[in-house]
Design a protein around this motif. Structure first.
Motif, PDB file in Angstrom:
ATOM      1  N   ILE A 147     -16.730 -71.410 -58.727  1.00  0.00           N
ATOM      2  CA  ILE A 147     -16.342 -69.998 -58.734  1.00  0.00           C
ATOM      3  C   ILE A 147     -17.576 -69.118 -58.608  1.00  0.00           C
ATOM      4  O   ILE A 147     -17.605 -68.137 -57.839  1.00  0.00           O
ATOM      5  CB  ILE A 147     -15.571 -69.656 -60.025  1.00  0.00           C
ATOM      6  N   VAL A 148     -18.636 -69.466 -59.332  1.00  0.00           N
ATOM      7  CA  VAL A 148     -19.861 -68.673 -59.327  1.00  0.00           C
ATOM      8  C   VAL A 148     -20.550 -68.738 -57.962  1.00  0.00           C
ATOM      9  O   VAL A 148     -20.944 -67.703 -57.394  1.00  0.00           O
ATOM     10  CB  VAL A 148     -20.815 -69.160 -60.432  1.00  0.00           C
ATOM     11  N   LEU A 149     -20.696 -69.930 -57.411  1.00  0.00           N
ATOM     12  CA  LEU A 149     -21.444 -70.102 -56.166  1.00  0.00           C
ATOM     13  C   LEU A 149     -20.727 -69.467 -54.970  1.00  0.00           C
ATOM     14  O   LEU A 149     -21.346 -68.772 -54.164  1.00  0.00           O
ATOM     15  CB  LEU A 149     -21.679 -71.591 -55.915  1.00  0.00           C
ATOM     16  N   VAL A 150     -19.421 -69.709 -54.863  1.00  0.00           N
ATOM     17  CA  VAL A 150     -18.665 -69.125 -53.751  1.00  0.00           C
ATOM     18  C   VAL A 150     -18.611 -67.603 -53.874  1.00  0.00           C
ATOM     19  O   VAL A 150     -18.766 -66.871 -52.884  1.00  0.00           O
ATOM     20  CB  VAL A 150     -17.239 -69.724 -53.699  1.00  0.00           C
ATOM     21  N   GLY A 151     -18.417 -67.116 -55.094  1.00  0.00           N
ATOM     22  CA  GLY A 151     -18.373 -65.672 -55.305  1.00  0.00           C
ATOM     23  C   GLY A 151     -19.676 -64.989 -54.946  1.00  0.00           C
ATOM     24  O   GLY A 151     -19.681 -63.918 -54.327  1.00  0.00           O
ATOM     25  N   ALA A 152     -20.807 -65.591 -55.322  1.00  0.00           N
ATOM     26  CA  ALA A 152     -22.110 -65.002 -55.017  1.00  0.00           C
ATOM     27  C   ALA A 152     -22.350 -64.920 -53.511  1.00  0.00           C
ATOM     28  O   ALA A 152     -22.846 -63.904 -53.007  1.00  0.00           O
ATOM     29  CB  ALA A 152     -23.214 -65.813 -55.688  1.00  0.00           C
ATOM     30  N   ALA A 153     -22.007 -65.983 -52.795  1.00  0.00           N
ATOM     31  CA  ALA A 153     -22.209 -65.984 -51.345  1.00  0.00           C
ATOM     32  C   ALA A 153     -21.353 -64.913 -50.675  1.00  0.00           C
ATOM     33  O   ALA A 153     -21.815 -64.187 -49.779  1.00  0.00           O
ATOM     34  CB  ALA A 153     -21.879 -67.367 -50.782  1.00  0.00           C
ATOM     35  N   ALA A 154     -20.107 -64.781 -51.116  1.00  0.00           N
ATOM     36  CA  ALA A 154     -19.210 -63.797 -50.517  1.00  0.00           C
ATOM     37  C   ALA A 154     -19.626 -62.367 -50.848  1.00  0.00           C
ATOM     38  O   ALA A 154     -19.553 -61.467 -49.992  1.00  0.00           O
ATOM     39  CB  ALA A 154     -17.775 -64.050 -50.984  1.00  0.00           C
ATOM     40  N   ALA A 155     -20.093 -62.125 -52.080  1.00  0.00           N
ATOM     41  CA  ALA A 155     -20.474 -60.770 -52.494  1.00  0.00           C
ATOM     42  C   ALA A 155     -21.740 -60.289 -51.802  1.00  0.00           C
ATOM     43  O   ALA A 155     -21.959 -59.080 -51.651  1.00  0.00           O
ATOM     44  CB  ALA A 155     -20.655 -60.720 -54.006  1.00  0.00           C
ATOM     45  N   SER A 156     -22.597 -61.203 -51.379  1.00  0.00           N
ATOM     46  CA  SER A 156     -23.861 -60.822 -50.746  1.00  0.00           C
ATOM     47  C   SER A 156     -23.655 -60.080 -49.435  1.00  0.00           C
ATOM     48  O   SER A 156     -24.459 -59.206 -49.077  1.00  0.00           O
ATOM     49  CB  SER A 156     -24.722 -62.063 -50.499  1.00  0.00           C
ATOM     50  N   VAL A 157     -22.593 -60.400 -48.712  1.00  0.00           N
ATOM     51  CA  VAL A 157     -22.385 -59.817 -47.381  1.00  0.00           C
ATOM     52  C   VAL A 157     -22.177 -58.298 -47.446  1.00  0.00           C
ATOM     53  O   VAL A 157     -22.932 -57.540 -46.808  1.00  0.00           O
ATOM     54  CB  VAL A 157     -21.209 -60.509 -46.663  1.00  0.00           C
ATOM     55  N   PRO A 158     -21.188 -57.785 -48.181  1.00  0.00           N
ATOM     56  CA  PRO A 158     -21.032 -56.322 -48.224  1.00  0.00           C
ATOM     57  C   PRO A 158     -22.205 -55.612 -48.891  1.00  0.00           C
ATOM     58  O   PRO A 158     -22.500 -54.463 -48.546  1.00  0.00           O
ATOM     59  CB  PRO A 158     -19.731 -56.125 -49.024  1.00  0.00           C
ATOM     60  N   PHE A 159     -22.889 -56.282 -49.829  1.00  0.00           N
ATOM     61  CA  PHE A 159     -24.030 -55.642 -50.480  1.00  0.00           C
ATOM     62  C   PHE A 159     -25.147 -55.364 -49.482  1.00  0.00           C
ATOM     63  O   PHE A 159     -25.706 -54.259 -49.432  1.00  0.00           O
ATOM     64  CB  PHE A 159     -24.552 -56.528 -51.612  1.00  0.00           C
ATOM     65  N   VAL A 160     -25.479 -56.345 -48.656  1.00  0.00           N
ATOM     66  CA  VAL A 160     -26.550 -56.186 -47.669  1.00  0.00           C
ATOM     67  C   VAL A 160     -26.203 -55.094 -46.661  1.00  0.00           C
ATOM     68  O   VAL A 160     -27.093 -54.396 -46.142  1.00  0.00           O
ATOM     69  CB  VAL A 160     -26.812 -57.529 -46.954  1.00  0.00           C
ATOM     70  N   LEU A 161     -24.925 -54.899 -46.393  1.00  0.00           N
ATOM     71  CA  LEU A 161     -24.499 -53.938 -45.375  1.00  0.00           C
ATOM     72  C   LEU A 161     -24.463 -52.494 -45.867  1.00  0.00           C
ATOM     73  O   LEU A 161     -24.271 -51.574 -45.064  1.00  0.00           O
ATOM     74  CB  LEU A 161     -23.111 -54.329 -44.848  1.00  0.00           C
ATOM     75  N   ILE A 162     -24.632 -52.254 -47.175  1.00  0.00           N
ATOM     76  CA  ILE A 162     -24.529 -50.896 -47.724  1.00  0.00           C
ATOM     77  C   ILE A 162     -25.462 -49.904 -47.021  1.00  0.00           C
ATOM     78  O   ILE A 162     -25.024 -48.824 -46.597  1.00  0.00           O
ATOM     79  CB  ILE A 162     -24.760 -50.905 -49.251  1.00  0.00           C
ATOM     80  N   PRO A 163     -26.765 -50.176 -46.848  1.00  0.00           N
ATOM     81  CA  PRO A 163     -27.622 -49.166 -46.194  1.00  0.00           C
ATOM     82  C   PRO A 163     -27.362 -49.029 -44.695  1.00  0.00           C
ATOM     83  O   PRO A 163     -27.822 -48.054 -44.080  1.00  0.00           O
ATOM     84  CB  PRO A 163     -29.034 -49.690 -46.464  1.00  0.00           C
ATOM     85  N   TRP A 164     -26.649 -49.979 -44.105  1.00  0.00           N
ATOM     86  CA  TRP A 164     -26.331 -49.908 -42.676  1.00  0.00           C
ATOM     87  C   TRP A 164     -25.092 -49.059 -42.415  1.00  0.00           C
ATOM     88  O   TRP A 164     -24.833 -48.683 -41.258  1.00  0.00           O
ATOM     89  CB  TRP A 164     -26.109 -51.319 -42.109  1.00  0.00           C
ATOM     90  N   ALA A 165     -24.322 -48.762 -43.448  1.00  0.00           N
ATOM     91  CA  ALA A 165     -23.113 -47.954 -43.283  1.00  0.00           C
ATOM     92  C   ALA A 165     -23.502 -46.504 -43.008  1.00  0.00           C
ATOM     93  O   ALA A 165     -24.058 -45.828 -43.879  1.00  0.00           O
ATOM     94  CB  ALA A 165     -22.248 -48.055 -44.542  1.00  0.00           C
ATOM     95  N   ASP A 166     -23.199 -46.016 -41.794  1.00  0.00           N
ATOM     96  CA  ASP A 166     -23.641 -44.680 -41.404  1.00  0.00           C
ATOM     97  C   ASP A 166     -22.558 -43.620 -41.520  1.00  0.00           C
ATOM     98  O   ASP A 166     -22.713 -42.503 -41.017  1.00  0.00           O
ATOM     99  CB  ASP A 166     -24.197 -44.705 -39.973  1.00  0.00           C
ATOM    100  N   ASN A 167     -21.444 -43.963 -42.172  1.00  0.00           N
ATOM    101  CA  ASN A 167     -20.409 -42.962 -42.452  1.00  0.00           C
ATOM    102  C   ASN A 167     -19.715 -43.337 -43.750  1.00  0.00           C
ATOM    103  O   ASN A 167     -19.836 -44.468 -44.246  1.00  0.00           O
ATOM    104  CB  ASN A 167     -19.415 -42.839 -41.296  1.00  0.00           C
ATOM    105  N   LEU A 168     -18.980 -42.390 -44.313  1.00  0.00           N
ATOM    106  CA  LEU A 168     -18.381 -42.592 -45.634  1.00  0.00           C
ATOM    107  C   LEU A 168     -17.358 -43.730 -45.664  1.00  0.00           C
ATOM    108  O   LEU A 168     -17.392 -44.548 -46.609  1.00  0.00           O
ATOM    109  CB  LEU A 168     -17.750 -41.291 -46.130  1.00  0.00           C
ATOM    110  N   PRO A 169     -16.445 -43.837 -44.693  1.00  0.00           N
ATOM    111  CA  PRO A 169     -15.482 -44.959 -44.764  1.00  0.00           C
ATOM    112  C   PRO A 169     -16.165 -46.325 -44.787  1.00  0.00           C
ATOM    113  O   PRO A 169     -15.770 -47.198 -45.577  1.00  0.00           O
ATOM    114  CB  PRO A 169     -14.628 -44.777 -43.504  1.00  0.00           C
ATOM    115  N   LEU A 170     -17.182 -46.528 -43.955  1.00  0.00           N
ATOM    116  CA  LEU A 170     -17.881 -47.810 -43.941  1.00  0.00           C
ATOM    117  C   LEU A 170     -18.616 -48.057 -45.254  1.00  0.00           C
ATOM    118  O   LEU A 170     -18.628 -49.170 -45.775  1.00  0.00           O
ATOM    119  CB  LEU A 170     -18.868 -47.867 -42.776  1.00  0.00           C
ATOM    120  N   LEU A 171     -19.225 -46.991 -45.783  1.00  0.00           N
ATOM    121  CA  LEU A 171     -19.928 -47.127 -47.063  1.00  0.00           C
ATOM    122  C   LEU A 171     -18.959 -47.524 -48.166  1.00  0.00           C
ATOM    123  O   LEU A 171     -19.258 -48.408 -48.982  1.00  0.00           O
ATOM    124  CB  LEU A 171     -20.626 -45.820 -47.421  1.00  0.00           C
ATOM    125  N   MET A 172     -17.785 -46.907 -48.210  1.00  0.00           N
ATOM    126  CA  MET A 172     -16.815 -47.217 -49.253  1.00  0.00           C
ATOM    127  C   MET A 172     -16.274 -48.635 -49.098  1.00  0.00           C
ATOM    128  O   MET A 172     -16.020 -49.322 -50.094  1.00  0.00           O
ATOM    129  CB  MET A 172     -15.665 -46.206 -49.222  1.00  0.00           C
TER     130      MET A 172
END
Length: 429
Positions: A100-125
């Motif tokens: 549960i821990v390992l799969v969850g960490a790998a999946a959560a990393s993707v949207p976290f890394v993309l936060i500064p790349w979101a150039d509008n409010l819907p993508l950021l949210m």
């Protein structure tokens, strides 16, 4: 005199604080569980420090920013009981809770890394909500790992080491803010999830792969109560409004809410009141984290002598003192002094709250679900705290943030005082 290691009978009205005399803590296991929690918290601390400033590109209201920062924590209220109960079913199997821990960490990393790349409010949210939903689902499971490898009487001390590791993440987060954010925001958001994946991998390699050899067999001889669902566990724990479990959850709700509010709004406070840059303001938590790190182990050992509830009450009092200093001295040195003192008060709460709930569990086989109770209380506070404090700032000014927080902290102190009267707290002997 040593306290017994068997779990309290259902309905017990005390929160024992075992001495652990005659039993040794599994230091190797504590080290690797600490590393796992460190990996997880490194991401969360950077998230709390920098996402509010990212939201300020779209929202001017501190109340709205605080509400968004709080709502992302609310996911744990819905997911944690099910994930925690499921992890309790896995704990005696070959890999235990680790998948549960390992799969969850790998999946959560993707949207976290993309936060500064979101150039509008819907993508950021989408990125913010996506990270929060996934990361909250496995957060409590990681924290429960220590109960699989450390005997009940040594868990408060083990929590001291684990919380010290969590304090290091605040230092790491602050250093990333100070050294990287103003140069490359994209790189800054990539570093924490990379650390998380690497360190969780190390923890799994040296501890998780030996899970079936290391897990404690202490619940094999206890009288086990069968619970068919997480709702059955929660119904048993919260059977009356005066039960110590219910009152303890109220105290956790209040304290976690105010701490989360301060962490979430500290960077905007630094830019608005202290005229700091975003990176400099993100580093305001660093001295408090160092103080937390230095003192959390002595606090953990002292809690065995004072009792858990008394230690938490003293912690709330110290927290209030720190807030008053921050209000009376609105400068960088004053804010740093405030965060140091407040962090020490929070340390007393952080070491004792989860262990106190574990000690109230009717069987060792539902500790993951009891961690979910802690998560429900703390995440509910984290969901509402930033919005409540932000709204008071909108009604007054950023200058009054510490004073406004003091009002809520006094309410927290009253709750812990009532809790101590309803549920006697016995120090170790």
């Amino acid at each position: 005199m040593t306290m017994p290691d068997s779990p309290p009978a259902p309905g017990a009205a005390t929160i024992p604080s075992p001495s652990g005399v005659g039993e040794r803590m599994n230091r190797s296991a504590v080290l690797w569980v600490t590393l796992a929690v460190f990996a997880q918290e490194a991401v969360w601390n950077f998230y709390d420090a920098q996402v509010p400033e990212q939201l300020r590109h779209y929202f001017a209201s501190a109340g709205v920013i605080g509400l968004i920062m709080g709502l992302d924590h609310s996911w744990g209220i819905f997911t944690q009981p099910f994930v925690g109960f499921f992890s309790d079913k896995l704990v005696r199997r070959r890999a235990g809770r680790w998948p549960i821990v390992l799969v969850g960490a790998a999946a959560a990393s993707v949207p976290f890394v993309l936060i500064p790349w979101a150039d509008n409010l819907p993508l950021l949210m989408i990125c913010v909500v996506g990270f929060a939903a996934i990361a909250n689902a496995f957060k409590g499971v990681t924290e429960t790992l220590v109960s699989d490898y450390v005997v009940r009487s040594q868990r408060s001390k083990a929590q001291g080491f684990i919380k010290a590791g969590a304090a290091l993440t605040i230092i790491v987060s602050s250093l990333i803010s100070l050294l990287v954010v103003d140069r490359s925001l994209h790189l800054a958001f990539a570093i924490p999830p990379l650390l998380m994946l690497v360190m969780l991998g190390l923890s799994w390699t040296f501890l998780g792969r030996r899970h079936t050899d290391s897990v404690l067999p202490e619940d094999k001889t206890e009288t086990v109560r069968d619970f068919a669902s997480p709702w059955a566990v929660m119904k048993d724990a919260l059977r009356t409004p005066t039960s110590p479990t219910f009152l303890l959850m109220i105290g956790i709700f209040c304290f976690a809410g105010m701490w989360s509010a301060l962490r979430s709004l500290m960077t905007p406070y630094g830019t608005q009141v202290l005229d700091l840059t975003r990176g400099e303001a993100g580093g305001l938590a660093l001295p408090g984290a160092v103080a937390f790190l230095v003192c959390v182990l002595p606090i953990a050992y002292l809690s065995n002598k004072l009792g858990q509830l008394r230690s938490m009450r003293y912690g709330v009092g110290l927290f209030i003192v720190g807030l008053l200093i921050g209000f009376a001295w609105p400068t960088v040195p004053g804010t740093i002094a405030s965060m140091i003192i407040s962090s020490l008060g929070y340390a007393s709460f952080a070491v004792n709250a989860l262990v106190a709930l574990w000690n109230l569990a009717p069987t060792q086989k539902v500790l993951g679900t009891y961690t979910a109770l802690y998560t429900i209380a703390s995440q509910s506070g984290m969901a509402l705290g930033p919005g409540l404090l932000g709204t008071t700032i909108d009604l007054t000014a950023w200058r009054y943030m510490f004073l406004n927080a003091t009002v809520f902290a006094v309410i927290t102190l009253l709750v812990f005082t009532r809790l101590a009267r309803r549920g006697p707290d016995r120090p170790a002997t």
